[in-house]
Design a protein around this motif. Structure first.
Motif, PDB file in Angstrom:
ATOM      1  N   GLY A 120       0.847  -1.184   0.000  1.00 27.03           N
ATOM      2  CA  GLY A 120       0.000   0.000   0.000  1.00 27.03           C
ATOM      3  C   GLY A 120       0.879   1.230   0.000  1.00 27.03           C
ATOM      4  N   SER A 121       0.371   2.326   0.522  1.00 30.89           N
ATOM      5  CA  SER A 121       1.196   3.523   0.638  1.00 30.89           C
ATOM      6  C   SER A 121       2.255   3.281   1.701  1.00 30.89           C
ATOM      7  CB  SER A 121       0.311   4.714   1.027  1.00 30.89           C
ATOM      8  OG  SER A 121       1.099   5.870   1.142  1.00 30.89           O
ATOM      9  N   ALA A 122       3.507   3.479   1.327  1.00 26.43           N
ATOM     10  CA  ALA A 122       4.595   3.135   2.245  1.00 26.43           C
ATOM     11  C   ALA A 122       5.831   3.944   1.892  1.00 26.43           C
ATOM     12  CB  ALA A 122       4.905   1.639   2.161  1.00 26.43           C
ATOM     13  N   ASP A 123       6.838   3.844   2.745  1.00 23.39           N
ATOM     14  CA  ASP A 123       8.122   4.474   2.438  1.00 23.39           C
ATOM     15  C   ASP A 123       9.172   3.386   2.230  1.00 23.39           C
ATOM     16  OD1 ASP A 123       9.943   4.106   4.909  1.00 23.39           O
ATOM     17  OD2 ASP A 123       8.078   4.824   5.813  1.00 23.39           O
ATOM     18  N   ALA A 124      10.329   3.797   1.738  1.00 22.89           N
ATOM     19  CA  ALA A 124      11.344   2.839   1.288  1.00 22.89           C
ATOM     20  C   ALA A 124      12.125   2.197   2.427  1.00 22.89           C
ATOM     21  CB  ALA A 124      12.315   3.527   0.323  1.00 22.89           C
ATOM     22  N   ILE A 125      11.869   2.611   3.669  1.00 23.36           N
ATOM     23  CA  ILE A 125      12.549   1.989   4.816  1.00 23.36           C
ATOM     24  C   ILE A 125      11.560   1.126   5.611  1.00 23.36           C
ATOM     25  CG2 ILE A 125      13.788   2.395   6.969  1.00 23.36           C
ATOM     26  CD1 ILE A 125      15.432   3.087   4.506  1.00 23.36           C
ATOM     27  N   THR A 126      10.518   1.764   6.167  1.00 21.18           N
ATOM     28  CA  THR A 126       9.587   0.984   6.990  1.00 21.18           C
ATOM     29  C   THR A 126       8.673   0.112   6.133  1.00 21.18           C
ATOM     30  OG1 THR A 126       7.896   2.712   7.061  1.00 21.18           O
ATOM     31  CG2 THR A 126       9.617   2.802   8.739  1.00 21.18           C
ATOM     32  N   GLY A 127       8.616   0.393   4.811  1.00 26.52           N
ATOM     33  CA  GLY A 127       7.778  -0.406   3.919  1.00 26.52           C
ATOM     34  C   GLY A 127       8.489  -1.631   3.363  1.00 26.52           C
ATOM     35  N   ARG A 128       9.701  -1.901   3.810  1.00 27.62           N
ATOM     36  CA  ARG A 128      10.417  -3.071   3.295  1.00 27.62           C
ATOM     37  C   ARG A 128       9.753  -4.364   3.764  1.00 27.62           C
ATOM     38  NH1 ARG A 128      16.660  -0.957   4.302  1.00 27.62           N
ATOM     39  NH2 ARG A 128      16.601   0.585   2.628  1.00 27.62           N
ATOM     40  N   GLN A 129       9.610  -5.282   2.826  1.00 32.21           N
ATOM     41  CA  GLN A 129       9.048  -6.589   3.168  1.00 32.21           C
ATOM     42  C   GLN A 129      10.145  -7.638   3.005  1.00 32.21           C
ATOM     43  OE1 GLN A 129       4.992  -7.473   2.176  1.00 32.21           O
ATOM     44  NE2 GLN A 129       4.787  -5.559   1.058  1.00 32.21           N
ATOM     45  N   LEU A 130      10.491  -8.246   4.122  1.00 34.20           N
ATOM     46  CA  LEU A 130      11.566  -9.240   4.108  1.00 34.20           C
ATOM     47  C   LEU A 130      11.097 -10.492   3.384  1.00 34.20           C
ATOM     48  CD1 LEU A 130      14.440  -9.886   5.198  1.00 34.20           C
ATOM     49  CD2 LEU A 130      13.305 -11.005   7.128  1.00 34.20           C
ATOM     50  N   LEU A 131      11.908 -10.954   2.421  1.00 35.42           N
ATOM     51  CA  LEU A 131      11.556 -12.134   1.630  1.00 35.42           C
ATOM     52  C   LEU A 131      12.413 -13.342   2.011  1.00 35.42           C
ATOM     53  CD1 LEU A 131      11.348 -10.399  -1.874  1.00 35.42           C
ATOM     54  CD2 LEU A 131       9.483 -10.778  -0.243  1.00 35.42           C
ATOM     55  N   LEU A 132      13.724 -13.115   2.075  1.00 33.64           N
ATOM     56  CA  LEU A 132      14.684 -14.196   2.299  1.00 33.64           C
ATOM     57  C   LEU A 132      15.783 -13.674   3.223  1.00 33.64           C
ATOM     58  CD1 LEU A 132      15.023 -15.102  -1.493  1.00 33.64           C
ATOM     59  CD2 LEU A 132      13.906 -16.573   0.206  1.00 33.64           C
ATOM     60  N   ALA A 133      16.312 -14.555   4.066  1.00 29.43           N
ATOM     61  CA  ALA A 133      17.346 -14.072   4.985  1.00 29.43           C
ATOM     62  C   ALA A 133      18.172 -15.232   5.512  1.00 29.43           C
ATOM     63  CB  ALA A 133      16.709 -13.322   6.158  1.00 29.43           C
ATOM     64  N   ASN A 134      19.390 -14.925   5.906  1.00 28.24           N
ATOM     65  CA  ASN A 134      20.198 -15.806   6.748  1.00 28.24           C
ATOM     66  C   ASN A 134      21.041 -14.905   7.655  1.00 28.24           C
ATOM     67  OD1 ASN A 134      22.442 -14.951   5.258  1.00 28.24           O
ATOM     68  ND2 ASN A 134      22.513 -16.807   4.002  1.00 28.24           N
ATOM     69  N   ASP A 135      22.028 -15.457   8.324  1.00 24.49           N
ATOM     70  CA  ASP A 135      22.788 -14.641   9.270  1.00 24.49           C
ATOM     71  C   ASP A 135      23.699 -13.629   8.571  1.00 24.49           C
ATOM     72  OD1 ASP A 135      21.627 -15.865  11.395  1.00 24.49           O
ATOM     73  OD2 ASP A 135      23.281 -17.258  11.776  1.00 24.49           O
ATOM     74  N   ASP A 136      23.885 -13.757   7.261  1.00 24.21           N
ATOM     75  CA  ASP A 136      24.792 -12.865   6.537  1.00 24.21           C
ATOM     76  C   ASP A 136      24.084 -11.788   5.745  1.00 24.21           C
ATOM     77  OD1 ASP A 136      26.953 -14.526   7.329  1.00 24.21           O
ATOM     78  OD2 ASP A 136      26.426 -15.907   5.697  1.00 24.21           O
ATOM     79  N   VAL A 137      22.875 -12.083   5.280  1.00 19.69           N
ATOM     80  CA  VAL A 137      22.230 -11.195   4.323  1.00 19.69           C
ATOM     81  C   VAL A 137      20.712 -11.283   4.476  1.00 19.69           C
ATOM     82  CG1 VAL A 137      22.224 -12.924   2.475  1.00 19.69           C
ATOM     83  CG2 VAL A 137      22.284 -10.525   1.883  1.00 19.69           C
ATOM     84  N   ARG A 138      20.064 -10.138   4.289  1.00 19.54           N
ATOM     85  CA  ARG A 138      18.599 -10.073   4.314  1.00 19.54           C
ATOM     86  C   ARG A 138      18.157  -9.444   2.997  1.00 19.54           C
ATOM     87  NH1 ARG A 138      15.979  -9.046   9.275  1.00 19.54           N
ATOM     88  NH2 ARG A 138      15.091  -7.160   8.369  1.00 19.54           N
ATOM     89  N   ILE A 139      17.217 -10.077   2.314  1.00 25.31           N
ATOM     90  CA  ILE A 139      16.746  -9.594   1.011  1.00 25.31           C
ATOM     91  C   ILE A 139      15.285  -9.193   1.155  1.00 25.31           C
ATOM     92  CG2 ILE A 139      16.380 -10.177  -1.416  1.00 25.31           C
ATOM     93  CD1 ILE A 139      18.673 -12.237  -1.087  1.00 25.31           C
ATOM     94  N   SER A 140      15.020  -7.903   0.891  1.00 27.85           N
ATOM     95  CA  SER A 140      13.665  -7.360   1.052  1.00 27.85           C
ATOM     96  C   SER A 140      13.257  -6.663  -0.231  1.00 27.85           C
ATOM     97  CB  SER A 140      13.619  -6.340   2.197  1.00 27.85           C
ATOM     98  OG  SER A 140      14.157  -6.860   3.379  1.00 27.85           O
ATOM     99  N   TYR A 141      11.969  -6.335  -0.290  1.00 29.58           N
ATOM    100  CA  TYR A 141      11.433  -5.604  -1.431  1.00 29.58           C
ATOM    101  C   TYR A 141      10.548  -4.503  -0.880  1.00 29.58           C
ATOM    102  CZ  TYR A 141       9.401  -4.812  -6.044  1.00 29.58           C
ATOM    103  OH  TYR A 141       9.003  -4.241  -7.227  1.00 29.58           O
TER     104      TYR A 141
END
Ligand SMILES: [Fe+2]
Length: 388
Positions: free
Chosen positions: A84-105
Motif C-alpha cells: 500500500g502507501s509506504a516508504d522505502a525503509i519501513t515499507g520493506r518486506q523481508l523475503l529471504l534471509a540468513n545470518d549474513d544477508v537479508r533480502i527485502s522488497y
C-alpha cells in the motif's frame, strides 16, 4: 571500494582547529570501517553528532523465518506482494534471509524517516522510479537500474521523486559490500580487466544541510531496532573527505564480458560482501562460436543458494516457467538448476539477449520469510518435469 573524495569545506590538516565564522569549532567525526583499519571518512559537523535526548524501542513486525525444507526451488512474485502507501525503509518486506544477508522488497510513494543501519552495509537496487537519497554525506540521485551503496551507519532517508512509485530490492549485509577484490590493484584502483571502474561510481558532490531540533533517527543495530532522538538535525556536515561514503552505480554501466562459448557466472560479479556476492546479468551479445549454446548449462553451485531478481527484458532460459518482471527465483544448494525445457533449442543461433537480472549468491542457506511465502508461485518447482 570507492576512491578518495572530498566535498565541502575542510581544514588543510586533519585533526586541527576548524572554526566557524562565529569563532566556534566544528565537531570532527571519524567514521571508519573494520576497527579503523580500513576505509574511513572525516566529517565536520555544525553540532555535536553525539547529542541525543531520547532513545526508545522501535517495534518491527515479528519475522518468523522458515527453512527451505523439504528442499524446493522457489519462485516469488514481488508484483503479488501486498503493498500500500509506504516508504522505502519501513515499507520493506523481508523475503529471504540468513545470518549474513537479508533480502527485502519495497514499494514507496512517500519520504522515509531518517534511518541508519548499524549492522552492515546496504545495497539497494532500483527496479523502477526515481528518488533522492539524502545522506549525512550529501544527496544522491537514484534512478532505474541504480545500485545504491550505503555504508554501515550512514544516516539517510529515501525521498521518492516523480509520479511512479519507487520499487527497490534491498540487500542488507552483516558486513561491508564493495567491488570484488580481484577487480582491484593492490592499492585499490580498478584494473583494466574489471567490468566497471571509478568513473562509473557516483558519490555526493556537495554537502546537504538541514535544520531542526529533536530529530528522530531509526537505527537498526546489533541488539534490535531503536529510535534515537538527536538534539540537532544530523544533516549538519559542512565538509568531509575520505574513501568511505555512499555512492550509486548504474547497471547499464556494467560492461558485459562475452566469449565464443558460454562464460562462467563469475564474469557477472558486481559486488561482494561477507559470504555472499551480487552479480548483474545485463543485455549483451552472446556466444559466437558457430555451434555455441548461448544459454546456461544445467549447473550446481554446490556451496551457494542462488537468488535471481528479474529486473527487465526477457530472460530466455526461464521462458515458460511463469517468471516475469519483478520475479525472484531461489535455486538452493542441493538442487541442480538449468534452462526450462526447450530453451536450449530455442536459443541456438541467438546473437543477443535482452535480459536484465540481479543475482545474489549466498554461501549459507536462505530462510523464507512470511512475505516471501505470501507471493510464492507453488507450481515453479515442477516446471522442468511438467508433472503436477
Ligand atoms: Fe544459476
Amino acid at each position: 571500494m570507492p576512491y578518495y573524495r572530498q566535498v565541502g569545506a575542510l581544514p588543510p590538516k586533519r585533526h586541527t582547529q576548524f572554526r566557524k565564522t562565529d569563532g566556534g569549532l566544528y565537531a570532527e567525526e571519524l567514521m571508519g570501517a573494520d576497527g579503523f583499519s580500513a576505509e574511513s571518512a572525516l566529517l565536520y559537523h555544525e553540532h555535536l553528532p553525539t547529542a541525543i535526548v531520547d532513545s526508545r524501542v522501535w517495534d518491527e513486525p515479528a519475522e518468523a523465518l522458515a527453512a527451505n525444507h523439504p528442499l524446493l526451488p522457489r519462485h516469488l512474485r514481488t508484483s503479488k506482494l501486498d503493498t500500500g502507501s509506504a516508504d522505502a525503509i519501513t515499507g520493506r518486506q523481508l523475503l529471504l534471509a540468513n545470518d549474513d544477508v537479508r533480502i527485502s522488497y519495497a514499494v514507496a510513494d512517500r519520504p522515509s524517516p531518517l534511518y541508519r543501519n548499524a549492522v552492515g552495509d546496504e545495497c539497494v537496487y532500483v527496479e523502477s522510479g526515481t528518488a533522492t537519497v539524502e545522506t549525512v554525506f550529501g544527496a544522491l540521485t537514484a534512478r532505474q537500474g541504480d545500485y545504491v551503496l550505503l555504508p554501515t551507519s550512514t544516516t539517510h532517508r529515501w525521498v521518492p521523486t516523480g509520479d511512479a512509485p519507487l520499487r527497490t530490492l534491498v540487500v542488507q549485509s552483516g558486513g561491508h559490500i564493495g567491488a570484488p577484490r580481484r577487480y582491484l590493484s593492490p592499492r585499490g584502483q580498478f584494473l583494466e580487466s574489471a567490468p566497471y571502474c571509478e568513473r562509473d561510481l557516483h558519490g555526493p558532490t556537495e554537502p546537504l544541510q538541514a535544520s531542526g531540533s529533536d530529530v528522530d533517527v531509526l537505527v537498526r543495530h546489533r541488539a534490535g531496532t531503536s529510535v534515537l532522538t538527536y538534539a540537532d538535525h544530523p544533516f549538519d556536515v559542512v565538509g568531509w573527505d575520505g574513501c568511505l561514503y555512499p555512492y550509486t552505480f548504474n547497471v547499464a554501466d556494467f560492461e558485459p564480458i562475452t566469449g565464443r562459448v558460454h562464460q562462467p557466472p563469475p564474469v557477472h560479479q558486481t559486488f561482494e560482501g561477507p559470504r555472499f556476492v551480487i552479480c548483474s546479468f545485463v543485455p549483451r551479445k552472446v556466444d559466437y562460436h558457430p555451434l555455441a549454446v548461448p544459454i546456461p548449462y544445467n549447473h550446481a553451485n554446490v556451496d551457494s543458494d542462488e537468488v535471481l531478481f528479474y529486473a527487465g527484458g526477457d530472460y530466455e532460459a526461464r521462458r515458460g516457467s511463469g517468471i516475469e518482471q519483478g520475479s525472484i527465483s531461489l535455486h538452493p544448494s542441493g538442487f541442480t538448476h538449468g534452462p526450462q525445457p526447450g530453451a536450449v533449442e530455442r536459443a541456438l543461433g541467438a546473437e543477443r539477449f535482452d535480459e536484465l537480472a540481479v543475482m545474489v549468491d549466498t554461501f549459507r542457506p536462505l530462510l523464507l520469510a512470511p512475505a516471501g511465502l505470501s507471493c510464492e508461485d507453488p507450481g515453479y518447482a515442477w516446471t522442468w518435469s511438467g508433472r503436477h
